[in-house]
Write a protein that holds these residues in place. Structure first.
Motif, PDB file in Angstrom:
ATOM      1  N   THR A 179       0.825  -1.210   0.000  1.00 35.85           N
ATOM      2  CA  THR A 179       0.000   0.000   0.000  1.00 35.85           C
ATOM      3  C   THR A 179       0.858   1.257   0.000  1.00 35.85           C
ATOM      4  N   THR A 182       2.471   1.704  -3.381  1.00 40.88           N
ATOM      5  CA  THR A 182       1.517   2.138  -4.408  1.00 40.88           C
ATOM      6  C   THR A 182       1.113   3.592  -4.213  1.00 40.88           C
ATOM      7  N   TYR A 195     -10.602   9.746  -2.343  1.00 40.53           N
ATOM      8  CA  TYR A 195     -11.751   8.917  -2.722  1.00 40.53           C
ATOM      9  C   TYR A 195     -11.381   7.429  -2.693  1.00 40.53           C
ATOM     10  N   TYR A 196     -10.095   7.132  -2.927  1.00 37.96           N
ATOM     11  CA  TYR A 196      -9.652   5.738  -3.013  1.00 37.96           C
ATOM     12  C   TYR A 196      -9.076   5.213  -1.699  1.00 37.96           C
ATOM     13  N   ALA A 198     -10.586   4.145   0.936  1.00 36.43           N
ATOM     14  CA  ALA A 198     -11.288   2.910   1.325  1.00 36.43           C
ATOM     15  C   ALA A 198     -10.758   1.712   0.536  1.00 36.43           C
ATOM     16  N   ASN A 199     -10.405   1.932  -0.727  1.00 38.02           N
ATOM     17  CA  ASN A 199      -9.855   0.839  -1.535  1.00 38.02           C
ATOM     18  C   ASN A 199      -8.494   0.392  -1.008  1.00 38.02           C
ATOM     19  N   TYR A 200      -7.697   1.357  -0.548  1.00 40.15           N
ATOM     20  CA  TYR A 200      -6.390   0.999   0.007  1.00 40.15           C
ATOM     21  C   TYR A 200      -6.555   0.142   1.267  1.00 40.15           C
ATOM     22  N   TYR A 201      -7.469   0.536   2.131  1.00 47.95           N
ATOM     23  CA  TYR A 201      -7.689  -0.251   3.347  1.00 47.95           C
ATOM     24  C   TYR A 201      -8.274  -1.628   3.016  1.00 47.95           C
ATOM     25  N   SER A 202      -9.143  -1.670   2.023  1.00 53.37           N
ATOM     26  CA  SER A 202      -9.675  -2.972   1.597  1.00 53.37           C
ATOM     27  C   SER A 202      -8.555  -3.858   1.072  1.00 53.37           C
ATOM     28  N   ARG A 203      -7.620  -3.247   0.349  1.00 58.93           N
ATOM     29  CA  ARG A 203      -6.484  -4.022  -0.177  1.00 58.93           C
ATOM     30  C   ARG A 203      -5.629  -4.574   0.957  1.00 58.93           C
ATOM     31  N   GLU A 252      -2.937 -10.783  -5.445  1.00 59.09           N
ATOM     32  CA  GLU A 252      -3.324 -11.271  -6.769  1.00 59.09           C
ATOM     33  C   GLU A 252      -2.694 -12.628  -7.066  1.00 59.09           C
TER      34      GLU A 252
END
Length: 333
Positions: A179, A182, A195-196, A198-203, A252
């Motif tokens: 993270t 990135t 805005y992203y 939440a996506n980082y924490y989800s990752r 991944e």
């Protein structure tokens, strides 16, 4: 100073005007920092506006330094600045449109998000962007947990709970490293968009789950250790915590491994089903062949009985035909 923002359109317009001015100054500073050319009229317009607001901005900064600025005081000063630049609102709007085009792909939102304004440990340490600071803190906590449970797991190697906790902290480290690596690119380019977040924490969560899964499905004993003679040097020792870290860093890859395992399982199940069906078909064919042979033998037996009857013995043509039929049945067998 308590006001209902949605009930006062003029109040909303003043707040919007202040934000527009703030964004113009932010983008102007960014363009100057990057060495990009800015139209002269924008620089002169901002200089003229700053002359009108310099006293208010100094007051604003002094209160920030003295920690005397609460939410209401902040809003009050922002409204005063908006009142001071009210005659220049058309110019500010024009500057905003021009600067937004010049700053692309960066936006006012991304520029504001990448301003270092949070220290690592409260009031101590270097300044970070808030999101990067939070991930740093999580990484430090996970690193401490990794060190502690590495020691504990070495002391109690048969305790599955300590092992799983070690794997969890290892996976957290890998996910946080990914993270940070990135997000760093976007922060340096000043294009980081909250805005992203939440996506980082989800990752990170996905990475932790993937790391624990990977460490539990791969048996470490399958890999050579430095003490084994494998014809080449072993650069590092494969351990469950290393697999957890790798899984956290590259979720991944774990997804691909799981997909491959599912494909293997499906192939195995489909193969077994196909074998069962083929066996059943072959068994049916064998039964049919046995029934045909049995029926032919019955027919041959009946023909022999008919051939030995007195009425047939006296008829040579019929005897020949019956013998031909018997030979035909025997040849087909």
């Amino acid at each position: 100073m308590s006001r209902n923002v949605t009930a006062d359109p003029k109040f909303n317009l003043k707040v919007l005007l202040y934000r527009q001015l703030f964004n113009c100054e932010l983008m102007f500073d960014y363009l100057i920092e990057k060495g990009k050319k800015v139209p002269d009229w924008i620089g002169s317009s901002l200089s003229s506006i700053n002359l009108k607001t310099s006293r208010l901005k100094i007051e604003y900064e002094d209160k920030i330094k003295s920690n005397k600025l609460n939410k209401e005081k902040t809003l009050e000063l922002q409204l005063k600045i908006a009142d001071a630049v009210e005659p220049d609102k058309d110019t500010i709007t024009k500057m905003l449109n021009e600067l937004t085009t010049l700053c692309q792909p960066a936006t006012p939102c991304s520029l504001e998000n990448t301003i270092p304004k949070a220290k690592l440990f409260g009031g101590w340490g270097p300044m970070f962007t808030p999101f990067i600071r939070d991930i740093w803190l999580i990484s430090i906590i996970c690193l401490v947990g990794y060190v502690i449970f590495s020691y504990v797991n070495a002391s109690y190697p048969d305790n599955i709970i300590y092992l799983q906790l070690l794997l969890m902290f290892s996976a957290f480290l890998g996910a946080c490293f990914y993270t940070l690596n990135t997000a760093k690119r976007y922060v340096l380019a000043r294009t980081f968009d909250d805005y992203y977040i939440a996506n980082y924490y989800s990752r990170i969560i996905i990475g932790v789950i993937a790391g624990i899964i990977l460490a539990n499905i791969i048996k470490v004993s399958y890999f050579p250790t430095p003490g084994q003679d494998v014809g080449s040097k072993i650069l590092f020792q494969m351990t469950p915590s290393l697999f957890a870290l790798l899984g956290g860093f590259s979720a991944e890859a774990v997804v691909k491994i799981l997909n491959r395992l599912v494909a293997m399982l499906m192939t195995l199940v489909e193969g077994e089903t196909k074998d069962v069906i083929e066996n059943q078909v072959q068994e049916f064919k064998n039964k049919m062949a046995a029934n045909n042979i049995k029926q032919k033998m019955i027919n041959v037996s009946e023909l022999y009985s008919l051939l030995e009857s007195p009425s047939i013995q006296s008829d040579d043509n019929t005897k020949v035909k019956i013998k031909e039929m018997i030979n035909k049945f025997l040849e087909e067998r």
